[in-house]
Design an enzyme around this catalytic site. Structure first.
Site, PDB file in Angstrom:
ATOM      1  N   TYR A 147       0.845  -1.209   0.000  1.00  0.00           N
ATOM      2  CA  TYR A 147       0.000   0.000   0.000  1.00  0.00           C
ATOM      3  C   TYR A 147       0.874   1.250   0.000  1.00  0.00           C
ATOM      4  O   TYR A 147       0.614   2.207  -0.739  1.00  0.00           O
ATOM      5  CB  TYR A 147      -0.867  -0.087   1.244  1.00  0.00           C
ATOM      6  CG  TYR A 147      -1.655   1.122   1.665  1.00  0.00           C
ATOM      7  CD1 TYR A 147      -2.909   1.384   1.117  1.00  0.00           C
ATOM      8  CD2 TYR A 147      -1.189   1.968   2.673  1.00  0.00           C
ATOM      9  CE1 TYR A 147      -3.663   2.467   1.558  1.00  0.00           C
ATOM     10  CE2 TYR A 147      -1.934   3.045   3.117  1.00  0.00           C
ATOM     11  CZ  TYR A 147      -3.173   3.293   2.551  1.00  0.00           C
ATOM     12  OH  TYR A 147      -3.920   4.357   2.990  1.00  0.00           O
ATOM     13  N   LYS A 151       0.897   4.200  -2.653  1.00  0.00           N
ATOM     14  CA  LYS A 151       0.582   5.583  -2.275  1.00  0.00           C
ATOM     15  C   LYS A 151       1.722   6.529  -2.643  1.00  0.00           C
ATOM     16  O   LYS A 151       1.487   7.680  -3.007  1.00  0.00           O
ATOM     17  CB  LYS A 151       0.269   5.662  -0.775  1.00  0.00           C
ATOM     18  CG  LYS A 151      -1.024   4.954  -0.374  1.00  0.00           C
ATOM     19  CD  LYS A 151      -2.242   5.606  -1.002  1.00  0.00           C
ATOM     20  CE  LYS A 151      -3.541   5.127  -0.382  1.00  0.00           C
ATOM     21  NZ  LYS A 151      -4.723   5.755  -0.992  1.00  0.00           N
TER      22      LYS A 151
HETATM   23  N1  NAD Z   1      -8.403   5.668   7.323  1.00  0.00           N
HETATM   24  C1  NAD Z   1      -7.106   5.965   7.387  1.00  0.00           C
HETATM   25  O1  NAD Z   1      -6.467   5.833   8.448  1.00  0.00           O
HETATM   26  C2  NAD Z   1      -6.394   6.506   6.166  1.00  0.00           C
HETATM   27  C3  NAD Z   1      -5.124   7.071   6.336  1.00  0.00           C
HETATM   28  C4  NAD Z   1      -4.449   7.546   5.222  1.00  0.00           C
HETATM   29  C5  NAD Z   1      -5.028   7.465   3.968  1.00  0.00           C
HETATM   30  N2  NAD Z   1      -6.253   6.907   3.832  1.00  0.00           N
HETATM   31  C6  NAD Z   1      -6.812   6.817   2.492  1.00  0.00           C
HETATM   32  O2  NAD Z   1      -8.029   7.527   2.447  1.00  0.00           O
HETATM   33  C7  NAD Z   1      -8.867   6.953   1.436  1.00  0.00           C
HETATM   34  C8  NAD Z   1     -10.233   6.658   2.024  1.00  0.00           C
HETATM   35  O3  NAD Z   1     -10.069   5.688   3.053  1.00  0.00           O
HETATM   36  P1  NAD Z   1     -11.162   5.403   4.191  1.00  0.00           P
HETATM   37  O4  NAD Z   1     -10.462   5.454   5.482  1.00  0.00           O
HETATM   38  O5  NAD Z   1     -12.372   6.244   3.974  1.00  0.00           O
HETATM   39  O6  NAD Z   1     -11.441   3.871   3.892  1.00  0.00           O
HETATM   40  P2  NAD Z   1     -12.824   3.107   3.757  1.00  0.00           P
HETATM   41  O7  NAD Z   1     -12.464   1.668   3.755  1.00  0.00           O
HETATM   42  O8  NAD Z   1     -13.829   3.597   4.741  1.00  0.00           O
HETATM   43  O9  NAD Z   1     -13.293   3.552   2.296  1.00  0.00           O
HETATM   44  C9  NAD Z   1     -12.607   3.146   1.141  1.00  0.00           C
HETATM   45  C10 NAD Z   1     -13.581   3.156  -0.016  1.00  0.00           C
HETATM   46  O10 NAD Z   1     -12.891   2.702  -1.199  1.00  0.00           O
HETATM   47  C11 NAD Z   1     -13.715   1.734  -1.850  1.00  0.00           C
HETATM   48  N3  NAD Z   1     -12.915   0.757  -2.562  1.00  0.00           N
HETATM   49  C12 NAD Z   1     -12.038  -0.137  -2.015  1.00  0.00           C
HETATM   50  N4  NAD Z   1     -11.588  -0.976  -2.956  1.00  0.00           N
HETATM   51  C13 NAD Z   1     -12.181  -0.601  -4.120  1.00  0.00           C
HETATM   52  C14 NAD Z   1     -12.124  -1.090  -5.449  1.00  0.00           C
HETATM   53  N5  NAD Z   1     -11.367  -2.153  -5.771  1.00  0.00           N
HETATM   54  N6  NAD Z   1     -12.865  -0.470  -6.397  1.00  0.00           N
HETATM   55  C15 NAD Z   1     -13.652   0.591  -6.099  1.00  0.00           C
HETATM   56  N7  NAD Z   1     -13.741   1.114  -4.843  1.00  0.00           N
HETATM   57  C16 NAD Z   1     -13.025   0.510  -3.880  1.00  0.00           C
HETATM   58  C17 NAD Z   1     -14.477   1.038  -0.703  1.00  0.00           C
HETATM   59  O11 NAD Z   1     -15.632   0.373  -1.168  1.00  0.00           O
HETATM   60  C18 NAD Z   1     -14.757   2.192   0.226  1.00  0.00           C
HETATM   61  O12 NAD Z   1     -15.968   2.838  -0.049  1.00  0.00           O
HETATM   62  C19 NAD Z   1      -8.131   5.700   0.954  1.00  0.00           C
HETATM   63  O13 NAD Z   1      -7.422   5.971  -0.232  1.00  0.00           O
HETATM   64  C20 NAD Z   1      -7.167   5.414   2.069  1.00  0.00           C
HETATM   65  O14 NAD Z   1      -6.032   4.697   1.629  1.00  0.00           O
HETATM   66  C21 NAD Z   1      -6.972   6.434   4.901  1.00  0.00           C
END
Ligand code: NAD
Length: 252
Positions: A147, A151
């Site tokens: 990941y 990223k």
């Molecule tokens: N939550 C954290 O701690 C965190 C930290 C840094 C970055 N992020 C990034 O923020 C973004 C949102 O994350 P989040 O925390 O809301 O996660 P989450 O799991 O709540 O949401 C992720 C969304 O992406 C969708 N998704 C996943 N795989 C997919 C695929 N193959 N095709 C289409 N859609 C897909 C899921 O269905 C979901 O709605 C992500 O890119 C994540 O990497 C999150």
């Protein structure tokens, strides 16, 4: 930031997720018309948006077809927020070939497959804004190696668009959030119910980041308020990457 996105057409992927739902709300409050994308209708839930698209970012053909459907049914977007993401392989020991390929596919290749088809029409129009939701994992190692590589790749891709397409009126930036309590943390909390408290102690601000923090930064980077900003990787991380708080605590 009211009206900062008035009349703009914004696409948001991962719109049904923890950050995505808040992002949709903030973009609409700022005046944008939102196209919400996610892997399935169920994942998108009951969001009230202008248009919905369901496709798997791991399927290159499905990504390109979704871009075509968006352009033919709603029009060429002004803003693309590539927000969807996924990780489960926490350390090198857990990264086998399958996990590596899967996490690179969804987080990096999927983001590129879904955004690249919009570039030429945006260049022809002379405007467009990209916001890629990367992670602090792109800036230093906090686990999740596959990941993290994806990223970091997103930051490089955001910079490539910024540098090569800026002359055509296109801006492109990445946001690097720190830990945000969304469903992405459920599997870790199941293993260790204290994990959020433990992680929060690592943050100079004393707490994790909220979905609103990330959504506000995305609205800013999508809006004319950031007209002079392109090619940056903006940490929204409560100070996590500013220094090493446990080190400071150790020498205090
Ligand atoms: N939550 C954290 O701690 C965190 C930290 C840094 C970055 N992020 C990034 O923020 C973004 C949102 O994350 P989040 O925390 O809301 O996660 P989450 O799991 O709540 O949401 C992720 C969304 O992406 C969708 N998704 C996943 N795989 C997919 C695929 N193959 N095709 C289409 N859609 C897909 C899921 O269905 C979901 O709605 C992500 O890119 C994540 O990497 C999150």
């Amino acid at each position: 930031m009211a009206n900062s996105l008035k009349g703009q057409l914004a696409v948001i992927t991962g719109a049904g997720g923890g950050i995505g739902v808040t992002m949709v709300q903030r973009f609409q409050e700022a005046g944008a018309k939102v196209i919400a994308c996610d892997v399935s209708e169920k994942a998108l839930g009951s969001l009230d948006v202008a248009h919905k698209e369901f496709f798997d970012l791991g399927d290159p053909d499905a990504c390109r077809k979704a871009c075509e459907r968006i352009q033919s049914s709603v029009g060429l977007p002004d803003i693309i927020v590539s927000n969807a993401g996924y990780t489960r392989a926490e350390t090198l020991e857990q990264v086998d070939d399958r996990a590596w390929n899967f996490e690179i596919d969804v987080n990096l290749n999927g983001a590129r497959n879904f955004t690249a088809p919009f570039l030429e029409p945006m260049k022809a129009r002379g405007s467009g804004v990209f916001v890629f939701i990367s992670s602090v994992n792109a800036l230093a190692h906090f686990g999740n190696p596959a990941y993290a590589a994806a990223k970091a790749g997103l930051v490089a891709y955001a910079r490539a668009i910024a540098t090569e397409c800026g002359v055509h009126g296109i801006r492109s930036n990445a946001i690097c959030p720190g830990s945000v309590r969304t469903h992405a943390w459920d599997h870790r909390i199941e293993k260790d119910p204290q994990i959020l408290e433990k992680v929060s102690r690592l943050y100079p601000l004393g707490h994790m980041v909220t979905p609103i923090d990330v959504a506000n930064a995305a609205v800013f980077l999508a809006s004319p308020l950031s007209a002079g900003i392109t090619g940056v990787a903006l940490p929204v991380d409560g100070g996590l990457t500013a220094g090493n708080l446990p080190f400071i605590d150790a020498i205090r």
